[in-house]
Scaffold this active site. Structure first.
Site, PDB file in Angstrom:
ATOM      1  N   SER A   1       1.034  -1.166   0.114  1.00 38.14           N
ATOM      2  CA  SER A   1      -0.032  -0.059   0.094  1.00 38.14           C
ATOM      3  C   SER A   1       0.962   1.076   0.132  1.00 38.14           C
ATOM      4  O   SER A   1       2.142   1.120   0.396  1.00 38.14           O
ATOM      5  CB  SER A   1      -1.013   0.120   1.124  1.00 38.14           C
ATOM      6  OG  SER A   1      -1.639   1.218   1.754  1.00 38.14           O
TER       7      SER A   1
ATOM      8  N   TYR B   1      -1.847  -1.373  11.040  1.00 34.14           N
ATOM      9  CA  TYR B   1      -2.077  -1.526   9.578  1.00 34.14           C
ATOM     10  C   TYR B   1      -0.768  -1.135   8.655  1.00 34.14           C
ATOM     11  O   TYR B   1      -0.303  -1.761   7.817  1.00 34.14           O
ATOM     12  CB  TYR B   1      -3.351  -1.007   8.894  1.00 34.14           C
ATOM     13  CG  TYR B   1      -3.383  -1.167   7.330  1.00 34.14           C
ATOM     14  CD1 TYR B   1      -3.866  -2.589   6.647  1.00 34.14           C
ATOM     15  CD2 TYR B   1      -3.344  -0.054   6.485  1.00 34.14           C
ATOM     16  CE1 TYR B   1      -3.849  -2.572   5.547  1.00 34.14           C
ATOM     17  CE2 TYR B   1      -3.363  -0.021   5.395  1.00 34.14           C
ATOM     18  CZ  TYR B   1      -3.788  -1.319   4.666  1.00 34.14           C
ATOM     19  OH  TYR B   1      -3.801  -1.563   3.384  1.00 34.14           O
TER      20      TYR B   1
END
Ligand code: NAP
Length: 261
Positions: free
Chosen positions: A138, A151
């Site tokens: 990401s 995360y």
């Protein structure tokens, strides 16, 4: 053993489109996620285009024995991976100390442990088939992430691990790519307890486009690909800023996306 492309998290979002893109390029697929009905529907959709029907494997990647169970099931079906696509993952929005700790450890199990195990489990067959590994990270991988701390940290791991593995396996003819998407409208937002802010529209890409970018980068043997020009520019700019300022900016964004502000 028949060579296949293993795709985790294929039951929705980016993973379902990765399956469509790999199938369109002639790969025979094994689709993995927990929701078997979704995987079966996608397998039917792909078969209806005239491509081979993907095999479906319902599996919870939180399970400690998930990679071993997957390897055993593939062997029993006479299949071995030429490509592994580690796409399954989820986020949780909120302060790390306040969020359920067990859920955050489960996130590490899926985003980090299962991804690592599946990256390492099939190296011999990846070498035999001169295949590769596509790991979905990401743009969060480049930033510290207050408001989604665990995360962001899992994605920093995915990026670091994949870059190192790219280097280690290059001499054995195996490609490894870290795909770093920016905002993509999928089930990710509801699962994470967040909403995309209005400004995300500037950076958003459809999941199909992200899947195509990941596929091309892997086949080219590119080490890291950030999906979308806007995201590439944004990450380049944040790397010029001091971390103290980046922390404040990410925290502010997290408060907006979680609805706290
Ligand atoms: N959407 C974004 O804005 C964005 C941005 C950057 C990176 N990413 C990354 O892209 C990847 C795909 O996310 P997405 O946006 O497509 O989200 P999504 O639509 O929520 O898809 C997540 C996939 O992961 C699977 N999964 C989750 N937990 C699992 C478990 N315990 N065992 C097996 N499979 C599991 C889900 O399948 P089941 O629920 O059926 O198990 C689903 O297929 C993730 O790694 C995510 O971190 C997303």
């Amino acid at each position: 053993m028949k060579p296949v492309t293993l795709i985790t998290g294929a039951s929705s979002g980016i993973g379902a489109d990765l399956a469509r893109v790999f199938a369109a390029h002639g790969h025979e697929l094994v689709l993995v996620a927990r929701r078997e009905d979704r995987l079966t529907a996608l397998a039917g959709e792909i078969a209806a285009t005239g491509r081979p029907r993907p095999a479906v494997l319902a599996l919870d990647l939180v399970r400690r024995d998930a990679a071993a169970a997957l390897a055993a099931e593939l062997a029993a079906r006479g299949l071995e991976p030429a490509f592994v696509v580690n796409n399954a993952g989820f986020g949780l929005s909120g302060a790390a100390a306040d969020l359920d700790h067990a859920e955050q450890f489960a996130m590490i199990d899926v985003n980090v442990r299962a991804l690592t195990e599946l990256s390492l489990a099939f190296v011999d067959s990846l070498v035999r088939h001169r295949g590769g590994i596509l790991n979905v990270a990401s743009i969060a991988a480049f930033l510290p992430g207050p408001g989604m701390a665990v995360y962001y940290a899992t994605k920093a791991y995915v990026l670091s691990f994949s870059e190192a593995l790219h280097h280690e396996l290059a001499g054995r003819g195996v490609r490894v790519t870290a795909l770093c998407p920016g905002p993509v409208r999928t089930e990710f937002q509801a699962r994470s307890g967040m909403q995309l802010p209005a400004v995300a529209k500037l950076f958003e890409l459809p999941p199909r486009r992200v899947a195509e970018i990941g596929y091309s980068a892997l086949m080219r043997g590119q080490r890291v690909v950030i999906a979308g020009t806007g995201n590439r520019i944004a990450i380049a700019l944040t790397r010029l800023l001091p971390n103290a300022l980046v922390l404040r900016l990410v925290d502010q964004r997290a408060k907006v996306t979680s609805g706290a502000q």
